[in-house]
Write an enzyme that holds these catalytic residues in place. Structure first.
Site, PDB file in Angstrom:
ATOM      1  N   LYS A  88      58.505  22.325  65.135  1.00 15.18           N
ATOM      2  CA  LYS A  88      57.301  22.061  65.914  1.00 15.18           C
ATOM      3  C   LYS A  88      56.904  20.585  65.887  1.00 15.18           C
ATOM      4  O   LYS A  88      56.457  20.048  66.905  1.00 15.18           O
ATOM      5  CB  LYS A  88      56.139  22.924  65.411  1.00 15.18           C
ATOM      6  N   THR A  89      57.071  19.914  64.733  1.00 16.20           N
ATOM      7  CA  THR A  89      56.721  18.495  64.678  1.00 16.20           C
ATOM      8  C   THR A  89      57.615  17.696  65.614  1.00 16.20           C
ATOM      9  O   THR A  89      57.162  16.773  66.308  1.00 16.20           O
ATOM     10  CB  THR A  89      56.836  17.966  63.240  1.00 16.20           C
TER      11      THR A  89
ATOM     12  N   ASP B 257      48.186  20.230  66.395  1.00 16.98           N
ATOM     13  CA  ASP B 257      49.153  20.889  65.523  1.00 16.98           C
ATOM     14  C   ASP B 257      48.431  21.982  64.741  1.00 16.98           C
ATOM     15  O   ASP B 257      47.239  21.855  64.439  1.00 16.98           O
ATOM     16  CB  ASP B 257      49.755  19.849  64.575  1.00 16.98           C
ATOM     17  N   GLU B 258      49.141  23.052  64.410  1.00 19.32           N
ATOM     18  CA  GLU B 258      48.567  24.165  63.631  1.00 19.32           C
ATOM     19  C   GLU B 258      47.302  24.708  64.311  1.00 19.32           C
ATOM     20  O   GLU B 258      46.259  24.900  63.666  1.00 19.32           O
ATOM     21  CB  GLU B 258      48.241  23.723  62.196  1.00 19.32           C
TER      22      GLU B 258
ATOM     23  N   GLN C   3      51.054  32.460  60.970  1.00 20.47           N
ATOM     24  CA  GLN C   3      50.767  31.589  59.832  1.00 20.47           C
ATOM     25  C   GLN C   3      49.285  31.230  59.749  1.00 20.47           C
ATOM     26  O   GLN C   3      48.905  30.226  59.137  1.00 20.47           O
ATOM     27  CB  GLN C   3      51.617  30.317  59.914  1.00 20.47           C
TER      28      GLN C   3
ATOM     29  N   ARG D 228      59.120  29.540  53.182  1.00 19.55           N
ATOM     30  CA  ARG D 228      59.270  28.213  52.573  1.00 19.55           C
ATOM     31  C   ARG D 228      60.686  28.029  52.037  1.00 19.55           C
ATOM     32  O   ARG D 228      61.096  26.912  51.725  1.00 19.55           O
ATOM     33  CB  ARG D 228      58.299  28.013  51.411  1.00 19.55           C
TER      34      ARG D 228
END
Length: 720
Positions: free
Chosen positions: A29-30, A218-219, A249, A598
């Site tokens: 995503k980044t 973002d997020e 998330q 993770r």
């Protein structure tokens, strides 16, 4: 443009207007956000200064900033990138520092951190008249913050619904009066006042809409009401909002995040384009399969399933310990047996209290470790003392900072005298420092107290001139020398003074680094400190095992991950089973999903049949439903119980298999209870007459029922 997969490419090149990118864990995503901004500059001719990107941690913002500068090499000055890439709170600070006077507030405000807030609210709770219902500072601050995150104020138009509400209302008034009198903002104010500015001042709103024409968030799933409104205001009529997030998330409802912001994006922006990033570049296939199995049990989802083209990896491992102590020993010994590099390994848990047993086992083995979320460097007493002085230099009206250091180092102004000064200031409605300015002629005070107060005011006035534009490090060194702080530390703690002085010296090093990196004045340096978080200082290259909560792990990744304490009541952690809600359970499940994803190479889950809880041993603990949702066939049992043990799940804590057909019930069966109505079976446990079913009823209520005593009518049986 760097290589992108088809889904990423489509999102990057989306037409202008509202866009939602549903980006699963590890899906890049980044990269998509950076490439989107680069595409706008290179292909659409957008000035980099018109780009705004908002995220939630300084660490994430710094990474985005460095990647964008590298991506647009030659088009952006690394020291002045033009675009604003930062957290919502830092953006609020950026705007309010320039326009807060439009709200009638002082531009030279300071920002208090959570410890400063706690200190203030504790004093205010203590000062409440006895006629008010007693409340705890923590509960009061939580009540205040919850309203502010939702951009609400107390409803003064009706009588208090419960005795404590009257106390909370009074504390609301006193708390905000104290902040405003001292030209101080708390974290929530950085967002709430920004919303107020955009809502009430058309010129200010238009100014910032024209300044930033393309908004990237973002997020997005972590936005609260205030952040949602800020995004909408900035988007304006054009609605150039590029929101990237993952509803699976969303784990921060306890701090105001509203999952409905992402779930309802299509309703808020009917013309929005929606893209799904489902290819995972981080984890192996077994890890993703297990994580998908868990989160797919949630109802509030927009729908996606992570996949990878990586070669098959090791199965997800599972260990069931007899006791929590054994669980800690197993995890550490397993690391050693497998030869895992400490820096590649993390142990995640639901609560910070679980770290102790792990730390003890690591210490016995002589393995280096770090605890993320322990005592933060900037929360140490020494740092808080120095920062309080510095805050007074830029804002002498900061009463809480003055109260902290008025007798640090010891200067003969004790608690009684300090409280007397505070009462004078309150009676006159002036800052505390103004009272200290007049003490020289107050013969009712001891001579030493009068002299000390006069010298303290002179020190603040003197250094305030140096603090306006000069570098930070020399100012701090001068301050430490003038007040004799190192000697004060040496005399006050003979045993640990060396380590405490090392903390002071490290702070000076941080100041020098700030002067070298940015060279901004003290006011900006203090703002950066107040906005720092536990994860900001985390260094993944540290040669040590990382211990942290599942919350702290969000946004990070490790080669090898252990998740400890997968037991009912711990993970998921729910309120009393008769009262917990479906929403709480879904968030716990999302948290588990975040923790699992993770891991890059291996994932090990563990639980204990008995654990010390609040000083008492809780035996016969149930294994978490999340383990069962993965399914036996997808787990590599490290110590699988013998068949006879498996027949007694109530003793082993292991849930019955997913396909077990008990009294016609299965996991997922639709049932009806005479009193609670229809619901869904979440899991079954036990045999014969001892079968129990945990049911989530459509009302949101969750209950564990003994089937023999509370028969359920089967409405629909889930197919095997």
């Amino acid at each position: 443009m760097i290589a992108l997969n088809k889904a990423q490419q489509a999102a990057v090149e989306a037409a202008e207007g509202p866009t939602l990118v549903l980006a699963g864990a590890g899906s890049g995503k980044t990269r998509v956000i950076i490439e989107r901004m680069a595409w706008l500059v290179e292909e659409r001719g957008v000035d980099p200064a018109r780009l705004l990107a908002l995220t939630f941690t300084n660490k994430a913002a710094a990474e985005m900033r460095s990647r964008l500068v590298a991506r647009l090499s030659g088009r952006m000055d690394p020291s002045r990138p033009g675009s604003f890439l930062g957290t919502f709170h830092s953006f609020g600070l950026h705007v309010l520092r320039r326009d807060i006077d439009r709200l009638g507030r002082n531009k030279n405000f300071t920002v208090c951190d959570d410890q400063d807030q706690n200190s203030l609210i504790k004093r205010l709770v203590k000062e409440l008249p006895q006629s008010f219902e007693p409340v705890t500072p923590r509960a009061a601050l939580s009540w205040i913050s919850r309203l502010k995150q939702n951009v609400e104020v107390p409803d003064w138009g009706h009588d208090a619904k419960y005795p404590a509400e009257e106390s909370y209302r009074e504390l609301w008034k006193r708390y905000h009066a104290a902040l405003e009198a001292s030209s101080t903002l708390d974290f929530d104010d950085l967002l709430v006042l920004l919303v107020r500015l955009f809502d009430t001042d058309d010129d200010a709103r238009t100014k910032w809409q024209r300044r930033y024409t393309h908004i990237h968030v973002d997020e997005y799933q972590d936005t609260n009401r205030a952040q949602y409104l800020i995004t909408r205001y900035l988007g304006g009529e054009q609605g150039n909002i590029f929101a990237v997030g993952d509803e699976d998330q969303s784990i921060y409802s306890w701090r105001g995040a509203d999952i409905n912001n992402i779930l309802d994006f299509g309703n808020d922006f009917p013309q929005a384009a929606v893209f799904r990033l489902e290819q995972n570049y981080r984890s192996t296939r077994p890890i993703l399969d297990a994580a998908n199995r868990v989160v797919s049990n949630n109802i509030n989802r927009l729908g996606k399933s992570l996949w990878t083209d990586r070669a098959e990896g090791a199965q997800v491992r599972y260990y069931l310990a007899e006791h929590g102590d054994e669980e800690g020993r197993f995890i550490v010994e397993d690391m050693v047996k497998r030869g895992l590099a400490p820096r590649d390994t993390a142990v995640l848990y639901r609560t910070n209290a679980q770290a102790r047993l792990l730390e003890e086992s690591l210490l016995r083995r002589g393995i280096n470790y770090i605890v993320v979320g322990g005592i933060r460097f900037y929360s140490r007493k020494e740092i808080k003392d120095i920062v309080a002085y510095l805050r007074l230099l830029v804002n002498p009206r900061d009463d809480e900072s003055l109260r902290r250091i008025i007798n640090v180092p010891t200067r003969g102004i004790g608690g009684i005298t300090r409280d007397r000064f505070t009462e004078y200031a309150a009676a006159r409605g002036c800052p505390l420092i103004e009272v200290l300015r007049e003490t020289e002629s107050d013969e009712t005070l001891a001579a030493r107290a009068r002299q000390s107060a006069t010298e303290l005011v002179a020190l603040i006035d003197d250094l305030s001139i140096e603090a306006i534009k000069g570098p930070v490090a020399p100012l701090v060194e001068n301050l430490l020398e003038r007040i004799g702080y190192r000697e004060y530390v040496r005399q006050s703690d003979e045993k640990d003074f060396r380590s405490r002085i090392e903390v002071v010296d490290e702070f000076v090093v941080a100041c020098r680094q700030h002067d070298k990196d940015t060279g901004t004045p003290l006011l900006d340096f203090l703002a950066d400190l107040s906005l720092s978080s536990d994860v900001d200082g985390y260094d993944p290259e540290t040669p040590a095992v990382t211990l942290m909560t599942c919350y702290s792990a969000k946004g990070l990744e490790f080669q090898h991950v252990y998740i400890a304490g997968l037991e009912e009541g711990l993970f998921p952690m729910l309120r009393d089973e008769e009262e917990d809600s479906a929403a709480d359970l879904e968030e716990e499940r999302r948290l588990c999903y975040v923790a699992m994803t993770r891991a890059r190479e291996t994932l090990t889950l563990s639980a204990a049949q008995a654990r010390m809880i609040y000083g008492r041993t809780d035996a016969g603990r149930e294994v978490s439903r999340f383990v069962r949702e993965i399914g036996d066939t997808r787990l590599d049992w490290i110590n699988k119980p013998a068949p006879r043990a498996a027949a007694r799940p109530a003793e082993t804590g292991r849930p019955v298999a997913a396909e077990t057909d008990t009294s016609g019930l299965r996991m997922g069966s639709r049932v009806r209870h005479a009193s609670f109505g229809p619901g869904t079976v979440m899991f079954l446990q036990g045999t014969g007459e001892k079968v129990r079913a945990r049911v989530r009823f459509d009302t949101g209520r969750v209950a564990t029922l003994m089937i023999a005593l509370a028969p359920l009518e089967i409405l629909e049986t889930r197919k095997k």
